[in-house]
Design a protein around this motif. Structure first.
Motif, short mmCIF file in Angstrom:
data_model
loop_
_atom_site.label_atom_id
_atom_site.label_comp_id
_atom_site.label_asym_id
_atom_site.label_seq_id
_atom_site.Cartn_x
_atom_site.Cartn_y
_atom_site.Cartn_z
N ALA A 44 17.89 2.86 -10.81
CA ALA A 44 17.32 1.95 -11.81
C ALA A 44 16.02 1.36 -11.29
O ALA A 44 15.87 1.11 -10.09
CB ALA A 44 18.30 0.83 -12.13
N ILE A 45 15.08 1.16 -12.20
CA ILE A 45 13.85 0.42 -11.91
C ILE A 45 13.64 -0.54 -13.07
O ILE A 45 13.96 -0.22 -14.22
CB ILE A 45 12.62 1.34 -11.72
N GLY A 46 13.15 -1.71 -12.78
CA GLY A 46 12.96 -2.67 -13.86
C GLY A 46 12.15 -3.87 -13.42
O GLY A 46 11.69 -3.96 -12.28
N GLY A 47 11.99 -4.79 -14.36
CA GLY A 47 11.24 -5.99 -14.04
C GLY A 47 11.36 -7.03 -15.13
O GLY A 47 11.90 -6.78 -16.21
N LYS A 48 10.86 -8.22 -14.80
CA LYS A 48 10.79 -9.29 -15.79
C LYS A 48 9.53 -10.09 -15.53
O LYS A 48 9.02 -10.16 -14.41
CB LYS A 48 12.03 -10.18 -15.75
N TYR A 49 9.03 -10.68 -16.61
CA TYR A 49 7.80 -11.47 -16.54
C TYR A 49 8.00 -12.74 -17.36
O TYR A 49 8.44 -12.68 -18.51
CB TYR A 49 6.62 -10.67 -17.09
N MET A 50 7.71 -13.88 -16.75
CA MET A 50 7.85 -15.17 -17.41
C MET A 50 6.49 -15.62 -17.94
O MET A 50 5.50 -15.60 -17.21
CB MET A 50 8.36 -16.23 -16.42
N GLY A 58 12.76 -5.57 -18.82
CA GLY A 58 13.08 -4.18 -19.16
C GLY A 58 13.49 -3.41 -17.93
O GLY A 58 13.25 -3.82 -16.80
N TYR A 59 14.17 -2.29 -18.19
CA TYR A 59 14.53 -1.41 -17.08
C TYR A 59 14.76 0.00 -17.60
O TYR A 59 14.98 0.25 -18.77
CB TYR A 59 15.76 -1.91 -16.30
N TYR A 60 14.69 0.93 -16.67
CA TYR A 60 15.02 2.34 -16.91
C TYR A 60 16.13 2.68 -15.92
O TYR A 60 16.06 2.30 -14.75
CB TYR A 60 13.80 3.23 -16.67
#
Length: 165
Positions: A44-50, A58-60
């Motif tokens: 899995a790879i993903g991230g978040k932004y505030m 989101g993630y894949y």
């Protein structure tokens, strides 16, 4: 790596309002003569932004698995996108999940889920919640975020109270 071995690798990077992550998990089967029997792996790879009161994420993810004979029977890929808006004690979520069965020859192999959720944080320990989940799962598709039966187009809902003791 032998029978019953597990490998887990993960990394997370956070800077100010951005967080990104990646992980990999591999589990070998229990059969010493054929440790690929029941083997599975996930990445899995993903991230978040505030952005103030809004969090985008989101993630894949992809996963593969073998049956008891060591033959690959699972090859799933998924994508998730979401947004959370916070206003005082209230949180509103909108999420989209797409999961596909990439096995050769699989037809009607995609699941699409949309989730709308609301939480009211009454205190640090008590939260009211409500959730609406719409799932369109193909006949050969993996279960998505909502669950449900293969081939069904279903809407689920839930509401209640969480309390941390």
């Amino acid at each position: 790596e032998g029978a019953n071995s597990n490998m887990h690798i993960g990394v997370t990077y956070a800077a100010e309002d951005l967080t990104v992550m990646a992980n990999y998990v591999k589990n070998k089967g229990a059969d010493a003569a054929n440790d690929s029997a029941n083997e599975n792996s996930k990445m899995a790879i993903g991230g978040k932004y505030m952005m103030g009161d809004i969090r985008l994420s989101g993630y894949y993810i992809q996963g593969e698995g073998n049956n008891a004979a060591g033959v690959q029977t699972t090859d799933n890929k998924g994508l998730a996108l979401g947004a959370t808006f916070t206003s005082g004690a209230n949180e509103f979520d909108l999420s989209y999940y797409n999961t596909k069965n990439e096995n050769t020859g699989a037809t009607d192999a995609e699941t699409d889920d949309i989730i709308l959720a609301y939480r009211n944080n009454l205190s640090n320990r008590t939260t009211l919640y409500a959730k609406l989940c719409s799932s369109d799962r193909g006949a050969s598709a993996p279960a998505g975020a909502c669950g449900g039966n293969a081939g069904d187009n279903t809407t689920y809902y839930g509401f209640g109270v969480f309390h941390k003791f």
